[in-house]
Design a protein around this motif. Structure first.
Motif, short mmCIF file in Angstrom:
data_model
loop_
_atom_site.label_atom_id
_atom_site.label_comp_id
_atom_site.label_asym_id
_atom_site.label_seq_id
_atom_site.Cartn_x
_atom_site.Cartn_y
_atom_site.Cartn_z
N TRP B 255 0.29 -0.17 13.13
CA TRP B 255 -0.60 -1.33 13.02
C TRP B 255 -1.32 -1.38 11.67
N GLU B 256 -1.63 -0.25 11.08
CA GLU B 256 -2.48 -0.25 9.89
C GLU B 256 -1.71 -0.18 8.57
N TYR B 257 -0.42 0.22 8.58
CA TYR B 257 0.17 0.74 7.34
C TYR B 257 0.57 -0.33 6.33
N GLN B 258 0.57 -1.59 6.72
CA GLN B 258 0.92 -2.60 5.73
C GLN B 258 -0.34 -3.32 5.23
N PRO B 259 -0.46 -3.56 3.93
CA PRO B 259 0.51 -3.28 2.86
C PRO B 259 0.20 -2.01 2.05
N LEU B 260 -0.82 -1.23 2.39
CA LEU B 260 -1.26 -0.17 1.47
C LEU B 260 -0.91 1.23 1.93
N GLY B 261 -0.15 1.36 3.03
CA GLY B 261 0.30 2.68 3.45
C GLY B 261 -0.54 3.28 4.56
N PRO B 262 -0.14 4.46 5.05
CA PRO B 262 -0.84 5.12 6.16
C PRO B 262 -2.24 5.57 5.74
N PHE B 263 -3.18 5.54 6.66
CA PHE B 263 -4.57 5.88 6.34
C PHE B 263 -5.15 6.67 7.52
N LEU B 264 -5.73 5.99 8.52
CA LEU B 264 -6.32 6.70 9.65
C LEU B 264 -5.26 7.37 10.53
N ALA B 265 -4.01 6.96 10.38
CA ALA B 265 -2.93 7.56 11.15
C ALA B 265 -2.63 8.98 10.70
#
Lengths: 442, 442
Positions: B255-265
């Motif tokens: 859910w979060e990775y677009q467009p700047l990549g993985p973060f809280l995952a």
């Protein structure tokens, strides 16, 4: 909860340092930002200071002069004698507020400390700066919906604003090692690009060099791994803010950024302003945070009544360019854009809370970028990519030069300030950085 | 250039510490990995040591015993007496090689230092570890084409392997603050997901918890901002390697990775093994780096003849699980997969050179992850996402339990080693981490 107003905010306060009272300075006695400095060109240790008018007060010497004696303990003494702000940030905003109050009292007209402090001032013109803190981790957010939409159009014409944008404060991890303080000069990066008609990447200096006008946020007291910071306590963990230029190589970015995000397009350099303005200093300049009726409300973990009254910051953000030719001709820097941080779709406290909701730990001195702060109008765009519509519409400078992207020798300057009726101008100073030619490929 | 063989690699060498000679230890006298340790449960300062058999030699005490006297100077004395390996890493591989030689000579059978050193050994069973270095910046790469293809299929069925993959060593910046050493326990992260049929995100503990089996790379001497590291000198800047588990929350990531990549995952926790195996120790276990004929050759800045002879590392990577029930029943951990680092599409030196080609500066103690090391066969997959085909095919454990993703209380263990005819087994030890239940949402 937002910081309450106190005697340090009194607009009638005047300093015994005349330059703090002229109405045009970024650093009146109501501001008192913290930074790390030394005498320019010296090999002295860097030390902590506070900006006041056109001067710097050295906090180690101020401590020796006794102005903090009522609040002093071993931890504060250690923190104020440090070469970076990390230990001070880690003491929490209660301590920085007490230090700020003591400074306000010692620097105002009639203060008994005037004679002792006057002797230890250093003119800002005679100083050089280090990064305010050792930045353990740097996270860059993407909080301007106007920027996200405009850039999205260029990278993904069919799909400009992704479905997660209005629900998730999108952020990604950036590079700490290449963050420098105002005055940073760096080479044009070299790397891979894939031109539209090519089948093999080109290896060459980047052609589409850009800036991003951002607000930088320094974390104060952090959180333990596994513990989230609730939205109504988020600002207790923010020490203060500065200006950030997140330099970007758009052609490298377009080729490398999928699927894991920007990497070499960003990590060659990022530049920040030297003075950190506390949230307390900004308390009178808060605005309500609003959403369009058509936008979804924030999920409960990102929502709080205080956001609607005081969630946003009314900070003007101006970007200027000074080309090599302008410097040679003595032409002053020329404005490229003017925007305002209050246009941000997500607030500072939402960034902090979202970052930790999964248990990620923040540490004192960690740094958050707001993302490029573009406003709703075209002239409020926070990058050349937007101002030139993806490089299609050159900017004509007053001396006849044209710019699509940044050219070698160009300086980009970002200034920030806030002002309102009945309250003094509070400024951030500026962040300036200059692009040098690429290294020789032979 | 790859490290040359020297007397420390002699397979006939035996140590006066019997456990180093049993043929099954990860730490024979030909290995000598560096780490940071103290007596378990103590409040001693952490200090630098080297693993030998089932023992640890304290390098501060070894220095006092005089075994480094021929190579000692003030910088080395300072580095060896430090609480992390950063200063030692910063001295460069010439120095660490000289220290390794002195250790080899002092620990081999018949060494005159035996009596003095025997008295200062600490059993590994009685030790606890810290991170080997203070990690300034952590970058995670994506070097397994098998992993990239398999995961790409799940996230983008129409477009599994993006066009840049075979040209660009894809990497992104990770989070330093939440990296822990083997034994780390962390809570299941909480965050936003968007179920397939939903129109509003769900805020809840992540459901698709996964591991990623990676090799970790510690940078030794860094480079100045603006200066690239050429491919034929890249390994001069690598201190050594360890094991890395890059824990991942797949549902947050999607859910979060677009467009700047993985973060809280990803940034809630990453866990590494405590011992850093030097490239010198691994010199006998190099393999040629190859590309399929159909794949493009690397661009010249990423290519060098040595890569074809010795670019890859023959390191076995084994992942095991031990559930809460297995621990209670005394059932040993069970293997989930076995792969090899030599399947990597990009080499360690290509990661280092690519990272710096734009002028980005690396610093001693910076950390690179290899990305999940999946091999070409299904049973060589380095994550549950791949082993269970995106959660569709449960794994049946020998005690009858089933797993699709990691459940609360599960430990994941990664082990790494290399071995070949006529040379001893060199091991990395292991990295173990355990998932705890999510924090209470009330």
């Amino acid at each position: 909860m937002p910081v309450q107003l106190n005697e340090t905010h009194d607009p009638a306060l005047r300093s015994w340092i005349a330059s703090a009272n002229d109405g045009t300075t970024d650093f009146p006695i109501q501001n008192l930002p913290f930074g790390v400095f030394r005498r320019a060109g010296s090999s002295e240790q860097f030390r902590i200071g506070v900006a006041i008018g056109d001067q710097i007060l050295d906090l180690t010497l101020a401590q020796q002069a006794g102005i903090f004696s009522a609040i002093m303990d071993a931890r504060l003494a250690h923190a104020l004698a440090s070469t970076s702000l990390n230990a001070f940030m880690d003491l929490g905003n209660g301590v920085s507020s007490a230090v700020r109050l003591a400074l306000s009292q010692a620097l105002r007209e009639g203060a008994s400390a005037q004679a002792a402090l006057h002797a230890i001032l250093l003119a800002q013109a005679d100083a050089e700066y280090a990064l305010p803190a050792q930045i353990g981790d740097y996270t860059d957010f993407y909080t301007s919906v106007h920027h996200a939409t405009a850039v999205g159009k260029l990278f993904r014409p069919d799909n400009p604003l992704l479905p997660n944008y209005k629900w998730v404060p999108i952020g990604y991890h950036g590079r700490s090692s290449s963050i420098g303080v105002s005055g940073q000069q760096f080479r044009r990066p070299i790397g891979q690009t894939m031109p539209p008609t090519a089948t093999t990447p080109v290896f060459a200096p980047a052609k589409r060099m850009d800036y991003e006008c951002e607000v930088g946020i320094f974390i104060g007291q952090g959180n333990a791994l596994g513990e989230a910071i609730a939205i109504d306590h988020a600002e207790d963990h923010v020490f203060g803010m500065c200006l950030l230029n997140d330099w970007s190589a758009r052609d490298l970015q377009a080729w490398e950024y999928q699927p894991l995000g920007p990497f070499l397009a960003k990590n060659f350099a990022s530049t920040i302003s030297p003075w950190v303005v506390t949230l307390e200093a900004l308390a009178p300049y808060r605005k309500g945070w609003t959403r369009d009726a058509a936008d979804p409300q924030a999920l409960p973990y990102l929502d709080h009544a205080d956001l609607r009254s005081t969630g946003a910051f009314d900070i003007q953000l101006e970007v200027l360019v000074q080309t090599e030719k302008m410097r040679q001709d003595g032409t002053p820097a020329q404005r490229l854009s003017l925007s305002n941080f209050s246009h941000s779709y997500w607030t500072v406290s939402q960034m902090v809370t979202h970052h930790t909701v999964n248990g990620c730990n923040l540490r004192a001195g960690d740094f958050l970028g707001s993302g490029t702060q573009s406003g709703p109008l075209p002239e409020e765009a926070g990058s050349l990519l937007e101002l030139t519509e993806g490089g299609k519409k050159p900017i004509i400078l007053s001396n006849g030069e044209q710019r699509i992207f940044i050219e070698d020798g160009d300086s980009i300057i970002i200034r920030g300030w806030t002002q309102k009726d009945g309250a003094p101008r509070i400024g951030f100073g500026e962040v300036e950085g200059r692009l040098l030619p690429a290294r020789n490929l032979e």
